[in-house]
Motif scaffolding. Structure first.
Motif, PDB file in Angstrom:
ATOM      1  N   TYR A  66      -3.381  -2.067  -8.261  1.00 53.59           N
ATOM      2  CA  TYR A  66      -4.085  -1.296  -7.807  1.00 53.59           C
ATOM      3  C   TYR A  66      -4.473  -0.088  -8.742  1.00 53.59           C
ATOM      4  O   TYR A  66      -3.912  -0.048 -10.121  1.00 53.59           O
ATOM      5  CB  TYR A  66      -3.267  -0.011  -6.894  1.00 53.59           C
ATOM      6  N   TYR A 123      -3.575  -9.259  -1.701  1.00 55.22           N
ATOM      7  CA  TYR A 123      -2.081  -9.231  -1.547  1.00 55.22           C
ATOM      8  C   TYR A 123      -1.719 -10.659  -2.050  1.00 55.22           C
ATOM      9  O   TYR A 123      -2.087 -11.596  -1.682  1.00 55.22           O
ATOM     10  CB  TYR A 123      -1.727  -9.048  -0.143  1.00 55.22           C
ATOM     11  N   CYS A 182       1.496  -1.185  -9.820  1.00 58.58           N
ATOM     12  CA  CYS A 182       1.905  -2.584  -9.589  1.00 58.58           C
ATOM     13  C   CYS A 182       3.246  -2.701  -8.482  1.00 58.58           C
ATOM     14  O   CYS A 182       4.348  -2.474  -9.346  1.00 58.58           O
ATOM     15  CB  CYS A 182       1.947  -3.575 -10.780  1.00 58.58           C
ATOM     16  N   SER A 236      -6.668  -6.720  -6.304  1.00 56.69           N
ATOM     17  CA  SER A 236      -6.222  -8.103  -6.441  1.00 56.69           C
ATOM     18  C   SER A 236      -6.248  -8.931  -5.160  1.00 56.69           C
ATOM     19  O   SER A 236      -5.935 -10.144  -5.188  1.00 56.69           O
ATOM     20  CB  SER A 236      -5.089  -8.006  -7.294  1.00 56.69           C
ATOM     21  N   ASP A 240       0.973  -1.115   0.093  1.00 58.01           N
ATOM     22  CA  ASP A 240      -0.045  -0.200   0.019  1.00 58.01           C
ATOM     23  C   ASP A 240       0.826   1.330  -0.017  1.00 58.01           C
ATOM     24  O   ASP A 240       0.594   2.399  -0.666  1.00 58.01           O
ATOM     25  CB  ASP A 240      -1.039   0.131   1.226  1.00 58.01           C
ATOM     26  N   ALA A 300       0.626  -6.524  -5.566  1.00 53.12           N
ATOM     27  CA  ALA A 300      -0.899  -6.305  -5.561  1.00 53.12           C
ATOM     28  C   ALA A 300      -0.954  -5.426  -6.753  1.00 53.12           C
ATOM     29  O   ALA A 300      -0.093  -4.745  -7.124  1.00 53.12           O
ATOM     30  CB  ALA A 300      -1.210  -5.742  -4.038  1.00 53.12           C
ATOM     31  N   SER A 354      -6.508   1.982  -4.779  1.00 46.54           N
ATOM     32  CA  SER A 354      -7.515   0.980  -4.417  1.00 46.54           C
ATOM     33  C   SER A 354      -7.078  -0.305  -4.817  1.00 46.54           C
ATOM     34  O   SER A 354      -6.676  -0.686  -6.331  1.00 46.54           O
ATOM     35  CB  SER A 354      -8.917   1.162  -5.037  1.00 46.54           C
ATOM     36  N   ASN A 355      -6.800  -1.282  -3.978  1.00 45.88           N
ATOM     37  CA  ASN A 355      -6.299  -2.673  -4.185  1.00 45.88           C
ATOM     38  C   ASN A 355      -7.516  -3.469  -4.970  1.00 45.88           C
ATOM     39  O   ASN A 355      -8.403  -3.745  -4.332  1.00 45.88           O
ATOM     40  CB  ASN A 355      -5.907  -3.126  -2.973  1.00 45.88           C
TER      41      ASN A 355
END
Length: 242
Positions: free
Chosen positions: A127, A140, A112, A138, A97, A125, A135-136
């Motif tokens: 975003y 982790y 990425c 996928s 993050d 992850a 915003s994620n």
């Protein structure tokens, strides 16, 4: 509201202090010493320079991983101790993050972050930007870099790579994605304390902090020592059964 964030998840030790108006101080050190030796002197020097104490901090934050197992434990333990001593709340921020939080992307471009997990494995992850915040999309992941390439190929979007894993696998990624990809500058790939502090501030403003007791490291897989222990235990059981 003043936030202090620590990042010791990589070879770089970083500390950042911010408030709603912006950056107050940032201290980074990549001198080859262990975090256990350099982190406390860094904190002491930073507080003295700012003429502050830990009591002046409203929220403490740590980059909780994934990354260096030893480094993560040092950072998390330090933040827990500081927050407990002055009875202040804490926020945990994942390294992925934090890396994504240092990137600005437009439209449906995918961010990425990639952290090297050895043997062509990466922590990662995916975003996209929503209302100016990554915003994620996928979850982790701890996967082989070729599996990551397949996931990105399915997305059919441009990609911005960041993190030390992106530098390690740059040539492969360029071959796979060509003009669809770009890379953050190398000097930004391990600087996570400041974006972590910004994320922690947003969490605090949204009431998403926890107590010092609740903060814990975030691991996507067991450490090498733990894997070796399990392997030895399995071997011992097999031998006993013969």
């Amino acid at each position: 509201m003043k936030v202090l964030a620590i990042d010791t998840s990589s070879s770089v030790a970083g500390i950042a202090v911010i408030d709603e108006q912006g950056l107050i101080a940032e201290y980074m050190l990549n001198d080859g010493q262990t975090h256990s030796r350099k982190l406390v002197p860094m904190l002491k020097e930073l507080f003295e320079s700012l003429r502050m104490t830990s009591s002046d901090i409203d929220v403490f934050a740590a980059v909780t991983g994934p990354g260096s197992f030893t480094g993560i434990r040092i950072g998390v333990t330090t933040i827990k101790a500081l927050a407990y001593a002055v009875q202040k709340p804490v926020a945990g921020v994942t390294s992925l993050d934090a890396l994504a939080g240092a990137v600005t992307a437009l439209g449906d471009t995918i961010i990425c972050p990639m952290i090297d997990a050895r043997n062509n494995q990466v922590y990662t992850a995916l975003y996209i930007m929503r209302n100016g915040v990554p915003s994620n999309i996928s979850g982790y992941l701890g996967i082989h870099v070729s599996e990551l390439a397949k996931k990105l190929e399915e997305a059919r979007s441009n990609v911005i790579f960041t993190g030390d894993g992106s530098a390690l696998h740059r040539d492969f990624l360029k071959i796979e994605f060509g003009e669809r990809c770009e890379f953050m500058p190398d000097f930004t790939l391990k600087q996570m304390a400041l974006p972590a502090a910004r994320i922690a501030l947003m969490k605090a403003l949204n009431g998403e902090t926890v107590s010092s007791y609740e903060l814990s490291p975030f691991y996507l897989r067991p450490s090498q020592a733990e894997r070796e222990f399990v392997k030895k235990q399995a071997g011992s059981m097999n031998n006993d059964g013969k």
